[in-house]
Design a protein around this motif. Structure first.
Motif, mmCIF file in Angstrom:
data_model
loop_
_atom_site.group_PDB
_atom_site.id
_atom_site.type_symbol
_atom_site.label_atom_id
_atom_site.label_comp_id
_atom_site.label_asym_id
_atom_site.label_seq_id
_atom_site.Cartn_x
_atom_site.Cartn_y
_atom_site.Cartn_z
ATOM 1 N N LEU A 93 10.781 2.936 0.006
ATOM 2 C CA LEU A 93 9.779 2.990 1.070
ATOM 3 C C LEU A 93 9.168 1.687 1.283
ATOM 4 O O LEU A 93 8.862 1.174 2.084
ATOM 5 C CB LEU A 93 8.819 4.207 0.868
ATOM 6 C CG LEU A 93 9.419 5.400 1.372
ATOM 7 C CD1 LEU A 93 8.426 6.646 1.031
ATOM 8 C CD2 LEU A 93 9.755 5.643 2.583
ATOM 9 N N GLN A 94 8.823 1.136 -0.041
ATOM 10 C CA GLN A 94 8.173 -0.160 -0.042
ATOM 11 C C GLN A 94 9.220 -1.313 0.520
ATOM 12 O O GLN A 94 8.947 -2.232 1.083
ATOM 13 C CB GLN A 94 7.649 -0.573 -1.401
ATOM 14 C CG GLN A 94 6.235 0.162 -1.858
ATOM 15 C CD GLN A 94 6.003 -0.230 -3.252
ATOM 16 O OE1 GLN A 94 6.624 0.333 -4.155
ATOM 17 N NE2 GLN A 94 4.754 -1.063 -3.399
ATOM 18 N N ASN B 168 11.698 -0.834 2.244
ATOM 19 C CA ASN B 168 11.882 -0.793 3.765
ATOM 20 C C ASN B 168 10.993 -1.579 4.665
ATOM 21 O O ASN B 168 11.679 -1.943 5.662
ATOM 22 C CB ASN B 168 11.731 0.548 4.341
ATOM 23 C CG ASN B 168 12.914 1.748 3.785
ATOM 24 O OD1 ASN B 168 12.563 2.910 3.794
ATOM 25 N ND2 ASN B 168 13.864 1.066 3.101
ATOM 26 N N LYS B 169 9.688 -1.830 4.123
ATOM 27 C CA LYS B 169 9.028 -2.573 4.963
ATOM 28 C C LYS B 169 9.558 -4.007 5.118
ATOM 29 O O LYS B 169 9.048 -4.754 6.099
ATOM 30 C CB LYS B 169 7.524 -2.733 4.219
ATOM 31 C CG LYS B 169 6.763 -1.466 4.393
ATOM 32 C CD LYS B 169 5.549 -1.616 3.656
ATOM 33 C CE LYS B 169 5.042 -0.304 3.344
ATOM 34 N NZ LYS B 169 3.812 -0.283 2.427
ATOM 35 N N TYR B 170 10.560 -4.539 4.082
ATOM 36 C CA TYR B 170 11.018 -5.856 4.283
ATOM 37 C C TYR B 170 12.498 -5.745 4.711
ATOM 38 O O TYR B 170 13.281 -6.726 4.503
ATOM 39 C CB TYR B 170 10.868 -6.327 2.845
ATOM 40 C CG TYR B 170 9.316 -6.418 2.132
ATOM 41 C CD1 TYR B 170 8.665 -7.192 2.633
ATOM 42 C CD2 TYR B 170 9.423 -5.502 1.209
ATOM 43 C CE1 TYR B 170 7.365 -7.363 2.243
ATOM 44 C CE2 TYR B 170 7.788 -5.557 0.595
ATOM 45 C CZ TYR B 170 6.945 -6.411 1.226
ATOM 46 O OH TYR B 170 5.545 -6.278 0.971
ATOM 47 N N ASN B 171 12.682 -4.747 5.490
ATOM 48 C CA ASN B 171 14.043 -4.421 5.920
ATOM 49 C C ASN B 171 15.454 -4.465 4.891
ATOM 50 O O ASN B 171 16.289 -4.891 5.018
ATOM 51 C CB ASN B 171 14.613 -5.661 6.966
ATOM 52 C CG ASN B 171 13.402 -5.510 8.086
ATOM 53 O OD1 ASN B 171 13.063 -4.313 8.679
ATOM 54 N ND2 ASN B 171 12.976 -6.534 8.571
ATOM 55 N N SER C 234 16.524 -2.040 1.144
ATOM 56 C CA SER C 234 16.523 -0.695 0.516
ATOM 57 C C SER C 234 16.896 -0.820 -1.075
ATOM 58 O O SER C 234 17.411 -1.869 -1.323
ATOM 59 C CB SER C 234 17.772 0.286 1.019
ATOM 60 O OG SER C 234 17.739 0.189 2.540
ATOM 61 N N LYS D 93 5.542 -9.727 -2.578
ATOM 62 C CA LYS D 93 5.492 -10.073 -0.960
ATOM 63 C C LYS D 93 6.127 -11.289 -0.353
ATOM 64 O O LYS D 93 5.977 -11.407 0.705
ATOM 65 C CB LYS D 93 4.194 -9.579 -0.549
ATOM 66 C CG LYS D 93 3.775 -8.159 -0.983
ATOM 67 C CD LYS D 93 2.319 -7.848 -0.496
ATOM 68 C CE LYS D 93 2.107 -6.429 -0.688
ATOM 69 N NZ LYS D 93 0.733 -6.116 -0.672
ATOM 70 N N ASN E 81 8.831 -11.608 -0.220
ATOM 71 C CA ASN E 81 9.904 -10.965 0.742
ATOM 72 C C ASN E 81 11.420 -11.861 0.690
ATOM 73 O O ASN E 81 11.622 -12.517 1.566
ATOM 74 C CB ASN E 81 9.452 -10.885 2.333
ATOM 75 C CG ASN E 81 10.629 -10.062 3.035
ATOM 76 O OD1 ASN E 81 11.513 -9.725 2.433
ATOM 77 N ND2 ASN E 81 10.314 -9.892 4.403
ATOM 78 N N GLU F 110 20.363 -1.734 4.985
ATOM 79 C CA GLU F 110 19.561 -0.336 5.261
ATOM 80 C C GLU F 110 20.450 0.716 4.678
ATOM 81 O O GLU F 110 21.772 0.639 5.058
ATOM 82 C CB GLU F 110 19.363 -0.123 6.913
ATOM 83 C CG GLU F 110 17.912 -0.747 7.159
ATOM 84 C CD GLU F 110 17.710 -0.500 8.655
ATOM 85 O OE1 GLU F 110 17.910 0.962 8.811
ATOM 86 O OE2 GLU F 110 17.292 -1.304 9.375
#
Length: 435
Positions: A67-68, A70-73, A75, A177, A179, A185
């Motif tokens: 889930l974390q 996913n915030k950075y597009n 998986s 972060k 990123n 995905e």
């Protein structure tokens, strides 16, 4: 044919978090997009029950990481199979330039990592590995002659002075972060697709609030004095640096427990024979009793000794057991029942949510008197006195033994008789041993 893009892989193992994760942080700073993976290793999981609480905890921790990401597009890629086969598939699927992971020190992990590293090298993939799950590794704390410590107190003193001298590693909370994750995905697999079902056993959240009074409450199983940090340390959902930093400020006794963990890890590394043999070889000559019936009564918590039984029932139901009670139950098996510590160690390994080979082995050998810096063999815990001292009001006992006030059995063995039998067996064994 289209050229595949170059990537870096970060391999999660015993470090299931993004925050303050040394190997992950290094991978993200290295340049290429980072694909994060986790492998459910068939060689480890095939022998586990379908509702194993540790697998549920690992799965939930991975889901949180996903889930974390996913915030950075991105998986988390979950794979299942033998590790070697999975890596061969990854090599075929991606153009992997670098692989990063954090080191693991158990015999199986060392062998696995050597094999995978050589497989990756053959593919011209660079491998980088880092210290993350400990403050000091197996060769960081050695005696002046370069040999490992086998006694805890001098090890602890050297550990503390090195910590002071090195200055403590900063916690790298936010660097992930930056990123630089590989953009992709994928649906997160179900637990059932990995071959497991959700366990009723729960891993409790880490409780830092109890650490400041740890030394006052740690021996009383009815008190809420447990941090529940051990499974989080075992699977790396909380960074050891965060815990040590907190313990340094809050409680020296709690810190010494963390140092015991690293002490046993380096013992296992330097003396791998402890997995199957006594650290003190002469203790291998002890003749243990072969009594499956007595062993089963111990396993089920039906010995007639309340503190032993409450502890075993807590373990069977929850996957936890209070530390003081672990010592009492282990001593009871080895000394009162004269049953081989290896059987008890294997039972704990199957049941404990925080099972870690080095600590489990070290503590069982400590209780049996066979280990390094162990309690002397003639020290035999009296489970009745332990009950009077640490669960005087029987709160813990009654919680786990509902029949305590009616129909609770007599002790399966008399303490005085058992103690004398154990001392005799140890004496005979040690006299037969070859020095």
């Amino acid at each position: 044919m289209q050229q595949k893009n170059e990537i870096t892989i970060f391999w999660f193992r015993r470090d299931l978090r993004l925050e303050d994760n040394i190997g992950l942080n290094k991978a993200l700073k290295h340049g290429l997009p980072v694909l994060a993976i986790f492998i459910f290793d068939d060689d480890i999981i095939n022998d586990l029950p379908k509702n194993d609480g540790r697998i549920t905890f690992i799965y939930n921790s991975l889901k949180k990481i996903n889930l974390q990401l996913n915030k950075y597009n991105s998986s988390l890629m979950i794979k299942k199979g033998t590790v070697n086969q999975v890596w061969k598939e990854l090599i075929a699927e991606f153009n992997i330039k670098n692989v990063f992971f954090n080191r693991d020190y158990e015999p199986y992990a060392i062998k696995r990592d050597l094999e995978i590293s050589s497989l990756l090298s053959l593919n011209n993939t660079k491998v980088y590995h880092y210290k993350d799950q400990v403050v000091f590794e197996e060769n960081d704390i050695l005696k002046k002659d370069g040999k490992p410590y086998t006694v805890y107190t001098p090890y602890k003193n050297k550990w503390l002075s090195k910590l002071k001298q090195d200055g403590f590693t900063e916690i790298i909370e936010e660097n992930y972060k930056e990123n630089n994750f590989y953009l992709f995905e994928t649906a997160f697999p179900t637990l059932e697709s990995i071959g497991f079902i959700t366990s009723n056993q729960k891993v409790y959240p880490a409780n830092f609030d109890v650490i400041s009074d740890y030394d006052l409450n740690r021996d009383f199983p009815a008190k809420n004095g447990t941090s529940y940090l051990s499974p989080h340390l075992r699977f790396g959902t909380v960074s050891v640096r965060k815990i040590v930093n907190f313990a340094l400020k809050e409680n020296a006794v709690f810190l010494s427990e963390l140092i015991w963990r690293e002490f046993f890890m380096q013992i296992l590394y330097h003396f791998p024979k402890v997995v199957t043999n006594s650290f003190k070889s002469k203790y291998d000559a002890i003749k243990w009793r072969d009594s499956p019936k007595d062993f089963e009564r111990w396993c089920k918590g039906k010995t007639g000794y309340p503190l032993v039984d409450a502890g075993m029932r807590e373990l069977n139901e929850t996957g936890y057991m209070h530390n003081r009670v672990r010592m009492v139950t282990a001593s009871f098996l080895c000394k009162h029942l004269l049953i081989d510590w290896r059987l008890g160690e294997a039972y704990f390994a199957e049941k404990l949510l925080d099972y870690e080979l080095s600590s489990n082995n070290g503590n069982w050998q400590w209780a049996a008197g066979t280990g390094c810096d162990a309690a002397p063999y003639f020290r035999v815990f009296n489970p009745t006195l332990q009950l009077q001292k640490f669960d005087k009001e029987l709160k813990y006992t009654r919680k786990w033994i509902p029949e305590f006030d009616f129909g609770y059995p007599e002790p399966m063995v008399d303490h005085k008789f058992a103690r004398e039998r154990a001392l005799e067996a140890y004496k005979i064994g040690l006299s037969l041993a070859k020095d």
